[in-house]
Design a protein around this motif. Structure first.
Motif, PDB file in Angstrom:
ATOM      1  N   LEU B 224       0.801  -1.220   0.000  1.00  0.00           N
ATOM      2  CA  LEU B 224       0.000   0.000   0.000  1.00  0.00           C
ATOM      3  C   LEU B 224       0.837   1.274   0.000  1.00  0.00           C
ATOM      4  O   LEU B 224       0.349   2.346   0.349  1.00  0.00           O
ATOM      5  N   GLY B 225       2.110   1.161  -0.373  1.00  0.00           N
ATOM      6  CA  GLY B 225       2.950   2.347  -0.464  1.00  0.00           C
ATOM      7  C   GLY B 225       3.506   2.837   0.856  1.00  0.00           C
ATOM      8  O   GLY B 225       4.012   3.965   0.930  1.00  0.00           O
ATOM      9  N   PHE B 226       3.421   2.029   1.910  1.00  0.00           N
ATOM     10  CA  PHE B 226       4.060   2.433   3.170  1.00  0.00           C
ATOM     11  C   PHE B 226       5.575   2.328   3.000  1.00  0.00           C
ATOM     12  O   PHE B 226       6.082   1.436   2.304  1.00  0.00           O
ATOM     13  N   TYR B 227       6.280   3.255   3.630  1.00  0.00           N
ATOM     14  CA  TYR B 227       7.744   3.159   3.633  1.00  0.00           C
ATOM     15  C   TYR B 227       8.148   1.978   4.502  1.00  0.00           C
ATOM     16  O   TYR B 227       7.561   1.740   5.562  1.00  0.00           O
ATOM     17  N   GLU B 228       9.159   1.253   4.032  1.00  0.00           N
ATOM     18  CA  GLU B 228       9.537   0.023   4.735  1.00  0.00           C
ATOM     19  C   GLU B 228      10.494   0.278   5.894  1.00  0.00           C
ATOM     20  O   GLU B 228      10.622  -0.566   6.774  1.00  0.00           O
ATOM     21  N   THR B 229      11.180   1.398   5.880  1.00  0.00           N
ATOM     22  CA  THR B 229      12.098   1.712   6.985  1.00  0.00           C
ATOM     23  C   THR B 229      11.796   3.108   7.522  1.00  0.00           C
ATOM     24  O   THR B 229      11.259   3.969   6.801  1.00  0.00           O
ATOM     25  N   ALA B 230      12.157   3.313   8.772  1.00  0.00           N
ATOM     26  CA  ALA B 230      11.919   4.613   9.397  1.00  0.00           C
ATOM     27  C   ALA B 230      12.682   5.715   8.663  1.00  0.00           C
ATOM     28  O   ALA B 230      12.220   6.855   8.556  1.00  0.00           O
ATOM     29  N   ALA B 231      13.854   5.364   8.141  1.00  0.00           N
ATOM     30  CA  ALA B 231      14.690   6.380   7.473  1.00  0.00           C
ATOM     31  C   ALA B 231      14.023   6.948   6.228  1.00  0.00           C
ATOM     32  O   ALA B 231      14.324   8.076   5.815  1.00  0.00           O
ATOM     33  N   GLU B 232      13.121   6.175   5.618  1.00  0.00           N
ATOM     34  CA  GLU B 232      12.465   6.655   4.400  1.00  0.00           C
ATOM     35  C   GLU B 232      11.361   7.672   4.695  1.00  0.00           C
ATOM     36  O   GLU B 232      10.946   8.412   3.814  1.00  0.00           O
ATOM     37  N   ARG B 233      10.859   7.651   5.925  1.00  0.00           N
ATOM     38  CA  ARG B 233       9.746   8.555   6.248  1.00  0.00           C
ATOM     39  C   ARG B 233      10.188  10.010   6.198  1.00  0.00           C
ATOM     40  O   ARG B 233      11.337  10.329   6.493  1.00  0.00           O
ATOM     41  N   LEU B 234       9.233  10.859   5.871  1.00  0.00           N
ATOM     42  CA  LEU B 234       9.542  12.284   5.816  1.00  0.00           C
ATOM     43  C   LEU B 234       9.085  12.936   7.119  1.00  0.00           C
ATOM     44  O   LEU B 234       7.902  12.895   7.455  1.00  0.00           O
ATOM     45  N   PRO B 235      10.006  13.543   7.860  1.00  0.00           N
ATOM     46  CA  PRO B 235       9.599  14.147   9.134  1.00  0.00           C
ATOM     47  C   PRO B 235       8.710  15.375   8.931  1.00  0.00           C
ATOM     48  O   PRO B 235       8.914  16.164   8.008  1.00  0.00           O
ATOM     49  N   ILE B 236       7.734  15.499   9.808  1.00  0.00           N
ATOM     50  CA  ILE B 236       6.887  16.695   9.843  1.00  0.00           C
ATOM     51  C   ILE B 236       7.466  17.616  10.913  1.00  0.00           C
ATOM     52  O   ILE B 236       7.558  17.226  12.080  1.00  0.00           O
ATOM     53  N   LYS B 237       7.872  18.804  10.510  1.00  0.00           N
ATOM     54  CA  LYS B 237       8.405  19.734  11.516  1.00  0.00           C
ATOM     55  C   LYS B 237       7.295  20.143  12.476  1.00  0.00           C
ATOM     56  O   LYS B 237       7.467  20.084  13.693  1.00  0.00           O
ATOM     57  N   SER B 238       6.186  20.543  11.926  1.00  0.00           N
ATOM     58  CA  SER B 238       5.055  20.929  12.787  1.00  0.00           C
ATOM     59  C   SER B 238       3.805  21.032  11.948  1.00  0.00           C
ATOM     60  O   SER B 238       3.868  21.172  10.722  1.00  0.00           O
ATOM     61  N   ILE B 239       2.664  20.930  12.627  1.00  0.00           N
ATOM     62  CA  ILE B 239       1.396  21.364  12.022  1.00  0.00           C
ATOM     63  C   ILE B 239       0.800  22.398  12.969  1.00  0.00           C
ATOM     64  O   ILE B 239       0.690  22.158  14.178  1.00  0.00           O
ATOM     65  N   ARG B 240       0.478  23.547  12.424  1.00  0.00           N
ATOM     66  CA  ARG B 240      -0.066  24.657  13.211  1.00  0.00           C
ATOM     67  C   ARG B 240      -1.385  25.129  12.616  1.00  0.00           C
ATOM     68  O   ARG B 240      -1.577  25.071  11.394  1.00  0.00           O
TER      69      ARG B 240
END
Lengths: 298, 298
Positions: B224-240
């Motif tokens: 389903l298109g999930f990233y397989e490793t934590a390193a592939e994820r894109l960090p969210i700095k913040s949601i405001r």
């Protein structure tokens, strides 16, 4: 894990269902036989080699014979090798070819290939292209369905048929004149289907594998998504006809046929999703939402 | 330059046209007045700050009041800050939230926010959401149109209305149970409209700016298109919430109203393209092809 429905093939089984229940898409594929699949014709298959991998494009000579022929000529002389993807417009298209094509001093020669061709926006139904009609109505065309795996439309009144601008469709960029395209500049649809382009421009094929290499390109910041500097363009290593690639290096793909009972079942499985996650089956499917299943040949 | 039609706003003029000719989209925008535009409400506007820039999302509390409220609570406690985009499925969705939400030992607390909410797949028409109906038929709903700039549908028989899964729609990921979403995991549609999700999942808003930050993400190679490793994820700095951001740092966007004569003209300009490039106007427009024009406030 919250998965937002089932879009891949890892679908749950339905052990408690009666045997007569219509199959899900995963079940249709699981139960398919070799006769439900066809191998891509290497004479109609292009490999566009990008730095990050290969984009596989199937040509549709039944809908654009002149353009398919011209593109084959260009490919066989290495015309595209070292050219570039020069446009990426979000939710629309990626486009490639010779960035200097407007400059007579710099433009790469097309060799023996034609530099303009008559429009092939539509062709007569009488050319004999097959057509498996979808059961549902469509806003853009009297009839829609599939021709050998290509989303297509028909108008029984005019007797014309044409390919449709679904995600992954590959077309021939042109200027304002209908005959100003040649196939030396091509585009692929990377966003929501721009069906208003149907019957306005020549479609010549479809990306069968590697769409993510095009959809993840940085968007161009110039007008219409063109890259503003040469450095932003993505170089094309080469475009080859599969016939001209050693068999061991070919993609080895097969595509689910669209003129079979299995495909009709697949369409029905997508018109009314029966996976547990779904609560309100749509009872309808829009042409460009029908999956054309591609897999590595077994 | 071969431009493949006009999709931006740099459209040619029509000096030779009679004065009564219907305007093109560019002309509609050019002739619009301040009353044709509205400013985004900062209480309903989210800024998701990613490493490469900001994604602006407008919430639609008229269609999902409980979820909008819960998301506001999560945002205001900094819930999303440091979480990640963890899924990018080609031609479908990007999804973000807490990758550890399934692990009770690691999952981030939702604080005062609810961890599940009743489904808001549809709401009664009687809630008074506005509706500007499109003239054309739609396969997925009896009526489609726009509610304050959100693509939406109505069923006069059931008396229900709902948001539609067009490109850029933002929804609430859920498990198999209808009430298993909370807004702590959200997704945005990055491909061809998956309208079969309509009435199956709660939509809560729409990306107004920054879609390219989501559509260009590498596709996940897991199911389903999930990233397989934590390193592939894109960090969210913040949601405001925009309200909580100093005015000088706000996006300052305005959106073309969808209940005006100007908008009706825009729709007609897209149903039948009159720019010189087009040879066969479609005479139709599919809901998700209608552009909702967003611009920086003048």
């Amino acid at each position: 894990m919250l998965t937002l429905g089932v879009s891949g093939l890892g679908v749950s089984s339905f052990a408690d269902e009666p045997l007569s229940a219509p199959p899900t898409m995963a079940e249709v594929i699981e139960r398919s036989t070799p006769a439900d699949w066809r191998v891509l014709d290497p004479d109609n298959t292009l490999y566009m080699e990008l730095p990050a991998g290969r984009v596989v494009i199937e040509l549709a000579p039944g809908f654009a014979p002149l353009h398919a022929r011209n593109i084959r000529m260009l490919v066989r002389t290495g015309y595209f090798d070292g050219l570039a993807i020069m446009r990426s417009q979000d939710n629309y298209v990626a486009q490639w070819g010779d960035p200097d094509s407007d400059d007579p001093r710099k433009a790469r020669s097309l060799g023996e290939a034609r530099d303009s061709l008559p429009a092939e926006f539509t062709v007569p139904v009488s050319t004999g292209t097959p057509f498996t009609r979808l059961p549902d109505a469509d806003g853009y065309a009297p009839q829609v369905g599939f021709a050998n795996g290509f989303p297509a439309a028909r108008d029984p009144v005019s007797g014309r048929t044409w390919l449709c601008h679904c995600y992954g469709a590959v077309g021939v960029a042109r200027g304002n004149e209908s005959d100003s395209g040649s196939g030396a500049q091509l585009y692929a649809v990377t966003g929501h289907a721009p069906r208003h382009l149907d019957r306005n421009i020549t479609l010549v094929g479809r990306v069968m594998q590697g769409m993510e290499l095009l959809t993840t390109l940085p968007r161009g910041t110039g007008a219409l998504g063109f890259y503003e500097t040469a450095a932003e363009r993505l170089p094309i290593k080469s475009i080859r006809l599969a016939t001209d690639v050693p068999e061991a290096e070919r993609a080895g793909l097969e595509i689910m046929r669209t003129d079979t009972q299995a495909f009709s079942q697949l369409v029905e499985a997508r018109r009314n999703r029966r996976e547990e996650w779904f609560k309100a089956p749509a009872g309808y499917i829009e042409l460009c939402n029908v999956p054309i299943v591609v897999r590595r040949r077994k």
